[in-house]
Design an enzyme around this catalytic site. Structure first.
Site, short mmCIF file in Angstrom:
data_model
loop_
_atom_site.label_atom_id
_atom_site.label_comp_id
_atom_site.label_asym_id
_atom_site.label_seq_id
_atom_site.Cartn_x
_atom_site.Cartn_y
_atom_site.Cartn_z
N GLY A 163 0.83 -1.21 0.00
CA GLY A 163 0.00 0.00 0.00
C GLY A 163 0.86 1.24 0.00
CG ASN A 164 -0.13 4.69 -1.51
OD1 ASN A 164 -0.89 5.46 -0.96
ND2 ASN A 164 -0.43 4.10 -2.67
NE ARG A 165 5.01 6.56 4.99
CZ ARG A 165 5.21 5.74 6.01
NH1 ARG A 165 4.27 5.55 6.90
NH2 ARG A 165 6.36 5.10 6.13
CB SER A 166 -2.77 7.96 -0.36
OG SER A 166 -3.98 8.63 -0.60
CB ALA B 219 -1.70 7.56 -3.77
#
Ligand code: CTP
Length: 401
Positions: free
Chosen positions: A204-207, A271
């Site tokens: 995943g990512n931090r969005s 994102a």
């Protein structure tokens, strides 16, 4: 700003709250006319309601006092607010039934229509009611989401009538809608994507999704019909927005590509994970003392794909998450992706960007011009972005619907 509010009250135990709501709306300077269903009158004292509004309370379509008035009532009001809206009444509205005064008014109204549901959690989440709410939202009815808390049954759950503050805020939003965006169909993607590694792990990512949600809210506030395709976030769906939840980049691509032809403008704020596992593990991978190598492959570039599908009157807005803002590289990105506007945010600065409530955005256009919008809360920036879109996009004369 004094407006005429038609307050529809339906048969929910929360009907008594319509009195408090009337008092507050009148304090705000509005003129409130109440229309109650037959079942609402089991919970609501007619005389008290008439004293609170200062008007006769209408309920029966065949009452000689209002039989010819119903079209006028619908035509004269600036907003029709159904609060509380019971499960039965929401279903009626979605189906277009008109077997009493209030449901007839809902069909005849040309002003903004808002509903504030109140019911038991199981009813609110029942697939039939979900579908009806979706139908209403897609038609431009503004849903003021209920709250979680103690319900009439004594249980805790989702389904309490929204707070008076939330209802007043939603009403304010609908009453100040901006004519230019009215009826425009806006598609927004927001949040991260999660690419499965196995049934319990993902990339995943931090969005946080906050920028996309702020844009969706700002567009809805200006009168647009908004579809929000959201990756996994901790945010509540904005009121009055048709939300579609997705998880992976491929799901996001399918949902966005399917929706795009029916929309006038698209903000790709999601994102999107650039890579996914070539072969996700069907079962949870056990540790075995060895290192583990994951083979990744590139996800499709959704924004670039949209630019190939784009009709001449559609407008495409891309975002860029950069650790360093380089004007030339940003312009290359904008042109490569075929967007009509690129909004770049510098994610390396503390206090702005991904999970923060604030952001700093630089806007770029295909002719190479740029504008630094400065650091602001995301809700403020969302409105600044819409103001810039208004300057460069020739709005279609009417919606594609
Ligand atoms: N985007 C997309 N599909 C992807 C990756 C990104 O549609 N697979 C969109 C994003 O939603 C955003 C824009 O493209 O609107 C730019 O995203 P960004 O992450 O800045 O660029 P990338 O294409 O991923 O390029 P890089 O990270 O290499 O700079």
């Amino acid at each position: 700003m004094s407006k005429k509010i038609l307050l529809g009250v339906t048969g929910s135990i929360a009907a008594y709250k319509a009195l408090d709501l009337t008092r507050l709306l009148r304090q705000d300077g509005h003129d409130v006319q109440m229309v109650a269903t037959k079942n609402a009158l089991r919970f609501l004292p007619r005389l008290t309601a008439e004293v609170f509004t200062g008007h006769p309370l209408y309920s029966d379509m065949f009452d000689p006092a209002c039989s010819v008035r119903h079209i006028d009532l619908a035509r004269e009001c600036d907003a029709l607010l159904v609060a509380p809206a019971s499960a039965d009444f929401l279903s009626k509205m979605a189906l277009g039934l008109a077997d009493d005064l209030l449901s007839t008014l809902c069909l005849a109204a040309t002003c903004p229509v808002l509903v504030a549901p109140a019911m038991e959690e199981n009813m609110y989440l029942h697939p039939a009611i979900r579908e009806h709410r979706k139908t209403l939202t897609a038609r431009g009815v503004y849903e003021i989401a209920p709250e979680t808390g103690p319900l009439a049954s004594g249980k805790e759950g989702l389904g309490r009538l929204a707070s008076m503050e939330a209802i007043r805020k939603a009403l304010d939003i609908c009453l100040t809608r901006n004519g230019r965006w009215s009826g425009i169909r806006v598609l927004v993607s927001a949040g991260p994507t999660h690419e499965p590694i196995d049934p319990v792990r993902f990339i995943g990512n931090r969005s946080s999704g906050k920028m996309g949600y702020a844009l969706a809210t700002a567009c809805a506030s200006r009168g647009a019909h908004v579809t929000l395709v959201s990756g996994p976030t901790a945010l509540s769906p904005p009121a009055g927005v048709d939300i579609r939840q997705v998880t992976s980049a491929q799901e996001l691509e399918n949902s966005i590509n399917q929706a795009f032809p029916d929309h006038d403008i698209c903000f790709m704020a999601a994102a999107v994970s650039d890579y996914r596992l070539t072969l996700p593990h069907p079962e949870k991978r056990k540790k075995d003392g060895n290192s583990w190598t994951l083979t990744l492959e590139e996800n499709p570039d959704i924004l670039a794909g949209l630019s190939r599908l784009k009709a001449p009157d559609q407008f495409l807005v891309g975002f860029a998450a950069e650790s360093k803002l380089d004007h030339k590289k940003l312009l290359d990105k904008l042109r490569k992706k075929g967007a009509d506007m690129l909004l770049a945010n510098n994610i390396s600065q503390p206090g702005i960007g991904f999970s923060s409530d604030e952001n700093e955005i630089t806007m770029l256009l295909p002719d190479g011009s740029s504008l630094c919008m400065g650091k602001h809360p995301k809700a403020v920036l969302a409105n600044k972005i819409l103001d810039e879109v208004e300057k460069v996009w020739r709005f279609p004369p009417r919606s594609r619907q």
